[in-house]
Scaffold this motif. Structure first.
Motif, mmCIF file in Angstrom:
data_model
loop_
_atom_site.group_PDB
_atom_site.id
_atom_site.type_symbol
_atom_site.label_atom_id
_atom_site.label_comp_id
_atom_site.label_asym_id
_atom_site.label_seq_id
_atom_site.Cartn_x
_atom_site.Cartn_y
_atom_site.Cartn_z
ATOM 1 N N TRP A 1 0.841 -1.203 0.000
ATOM 2 C CA TRP A 1 0.000 0.000 0.000
ATOM 3 C C TRP A 1 0.876 1.254 0.000
ATOM 4 O O TRP A 1 0.660 2.189 -0.793
ATOM 5 N N LEU A 2 1.885 1.273 0.865
ATOM 6 C CA LEU A 2 2.793 2.412 0.936
ATOM 7 C C LEU A 2 3.559 2.592 -0.379
ATOM 8 O O LEU A 2 3.678 3.707 -0.895
ATOM 9 N N GLN A 3 4.059 1.501 -0.927
ATOM 10 C CA GLN A 3 4.863 1.599 -2.151
ATOM 11 C C GLN A 3 4.042 2.075 -3.344
ATOM 12 O O GLN A 3 4.576 2.697 -4.254
ATOM 13 N N THR A 4 2.736 1.821 -3.326
ATOM 14 C CA THR A 4 1.853 2.339 -4.377
ATOM 15 C C THR A 4 1.632 3.842 -4.224
ATOM 16 O O THR A 4 1.588 4.588 -5.207
ATOM 17 N N LEU B 1 12.049 1.421 3.247
ATOM 18 C CA LEU B 1 10.908 1.212 2.358
ATOM 19 C C LEU B 1 10.634 2.399 1.431
ATOM 20 O O LEU B 1 10.321 2.209 0.262
ATOM 21 N N PRO B 2 10.718 3.658 1.908
ATOM 22 C CA PRO B 2 10.358 4.781 1.033
ATOM 23 C C PRO B 2 11.392 5.021 -0.058
ATOM 24 O O PRO B 2 12.576 4.688 0.104
ATOM 25 N N PRO B 3 10.967 5.603 -1.183
ATOM 26 C CA PRO B 3 11.927 5.974 -2.234
ATOM 27 C C PRO B 3 12.868 7.068 -1.740
ATOM 28 O O PRO B 3 12.503 7.873 -0.876
ATOM 29 N N ASP B 4 14.054 7.096 -2.274
ATOM 30 C CA ASP B 4 15.072 8.043 -1.793
ATOM 31 C C ASP B 4 14.629 9.495 -1.898
ATOM 32 O O ASP B 4 15.029 10.339 -1.089
ATOM 33 N N TYR B 5 13.816 9.811 -2.915
ATOM 34 C CA TYR B 5 13.437 11.217 -3.104
ATOM 35 C C TYR B 5 12.444 11.715 -2.033
ATOM 36 O O TYR B 5 12.166 12.914 -1.981
ATOM 37 N N LEU B 6 11.949 10.832 -1.189
ATOM 38 C CA LEU B 6 11.031 11.265 -0.149
ATOM 39 C C LEU B 6 11.674 11.359 1.234
ATOM 40 O O LEU B 6 10.998 11.711 2.190
#
Length: 454
Positions: A89-92, A167-172
């Motif tokens: 859910w988070l990755q979406t 888990l989060p993308p680097d840009y966040l």
């Protein structure tokens, strides 16, 4: 000084130390503080403003929301995330949230606050942990101030991106030095530790899978260097969360929190669905609080939090609607109803949690979790935060023999009146502080743009 008298209340649910429920009750308010509570016949019959409820309303303390993500109001029911567990859910949603702007933070926060207020919430804590583009916590604070909700704003953070095993993308994610610097700034600019404060600041690194142990420790030290600044994070939300803690830190979530100094009466954790018995005991001994989010936990298939066990061991438990993209609602009254029903399903025992206990979690419990001794009940000296429901509604017909329980058992509906800090913010079901139609239109416009630009 101005005075307000609310009289001829069918049932006044005080949630005071004696848990009094007063028939034909009344409340006398001076400015933003409750001065007297009792039977209508025992209170003065004059005031600058009088609201006569004519024996048709039940009045309760304002509900207290202990965990939310206001900006997620912009991404409710996103198709790709409707059937996912937490990590998927988070990755979406991370890429969509990466397009968020300060305008989005401002209006989504107002929209979330409006929905909460319409369903009885008078105090809310929000956990804002993403700051892409030009977003700041100030945007949220400004929006909520204008709508009139009592607010605990969290300076959340993420510092470990995918390239570092998070888990989060680097840009966040943000640099930890920048996080700590801005955390100190918002505390010094906004935090109000005085009684009846309308705004307090919380320091809230996001989760074990998005921040380092160093940031957790340094955030705790920073918060504890200021009076009344509390600590908040997500913990033990589902089995994947537990597995991450074990694989990366060699500890179950409760032990991870303990090792970092994240247990104590100034700390509360969201979810705690998969909290072990040993950890519950540690929470009890250290007076660490829990934000129970039943609807989000059901929606994401995370499990059923053991709140009966927590309550029996003296853990402070409050309610949280969680993000409006994982609930997908900001109806805190429905959250209390869901907590009641889910506890019974989990225990296969219809007596494991009562309606009054669920209401207690939503009021007194929330106040305890947020470290407040001035909200959560209707009593002299408390902040004038209370809500009213007209009992002559279709969904309450036939339930007047116990209107207190009926508020939960008989589904949920918007409040008729709400007072926050002595100010009438809902009048006959209408929000008085903001143009709701404009707000809905603006929220939908920003939401469309957010999705289309991803």
């Amino acid at each position: 000084m101005s005075t307000l008298l609310v009289k001829n209340i069918h049932t006044l649910v005080t949630m005071d130390d004696q848990r009094q429920e007063i028939k034909n009750g009344a409340i006398l308010v001076q400015d933003h503080v409750i001065m007297q509570v009792g039977a209508t016949s025992d209170l003065p019959d004059t005031a600058d403003e009088i609201l006569d409820l004519k024996g048709r309303h039940i009045v309760l303390p304002g509900l207290i929301n202990t965990h939310h993500h206001f900006v997620q109001t912009l991404t409710r029911a996103v198709p790709g995330a409707q059937n996912s567990t937490l990590f998927g859910w988070l990755q979406t949603l991370y890429p969509i949230w990466g397009n968020l702007t300060s305008q989005g933070v401002y209006y989504s926060s107002q929209m979330a606050a409006a929905e909460l207020m319409l369903f009885g919430c008078t105090t809310a804590s929000d956990h804002l942990y993403i700051y892409p583009n030009d977003c700041t916590l100030d945007d949220q604070i400004q929006g909520v101030r204008e709508i009139g909700l009592r607010f605990h704003a969290s300076r959340g953070s993420m510092s470990v991106g995918e390239s570092q095993g998070g888990l989060p993308p680097d840009y966040l994610v943000e640099k930890e030095a920048d996080i700590l610097q801005d955390s100190r700034r918002v505390i010094e600019e906004y935090h109000d530790n005085s009684p009846h404060a309308m705004l307090r600041i919380t320091i809230a690194p996001c989760s074990p899978f998005s921040v380092t142990e160093d940031l957790m420790r340094e955030s705790a030290a920073l918060a504890r260097s200021y009076p009344g600044v509390r600590l908040h994070t997500h913990l033990a939300e589902n089995k994947s969360d537990v597995e991450y803690s074990l694989s990366h830190y060699g500890k179950i979530p409760g032990d991870y929190a303990e090792a970092l100094g994240w247990l104590g009466e100034d700390v509360w954790h969201a979810h705690c669905v998969q909290l072990s018995d040993q950890s519950i005991d540690k929470f009890s001994r250290t007076k660490t609080g829990v934000a129970h989010c039943p609807c989000s936990n059901m929606r994401l298939g995370s499990g059923i939090a053991p709140i009966r066990k927590m309550l029996d061991q003296g853990v402070s438990v409050g309610l949280g609607v969680d993000g409006s993209a994982s609930n997908d609602s900001g109806n805190l009254l429905n959250e209390a109803r869901s907590a009641l029903l889910l506890a019974r399903v989990g225990a296969e025992n219809a007596g494991v949690l009562t309606a009054r206990e669920a209401l207690e979690i939503a009021t007194v419990g929330g106040a305890n979790v947020l470290g407040r001794d001035d909200i959560g009940s209707i009593a002299p000296g408390m902040s004038a935060d209370f809500i009213s429901f007209n009992l002559d509604r279709a969904h309450l017909a036939g339930a007047h023999h116990d209107p207190v329980a009926a508020i939960l058992f008989c589904h949920s509906a918007p409040v008729d009146y709400s007072f926050i800090n002595g100010k009438k913010v809902i009048d006959n079901g209408h929000l008085t502080t903001i143009d709701l139609n404009f707000l809905v239109e603006k929220t939908n416009q920003i939401s469309r743009n957010l999705i289309e630009n991803t």
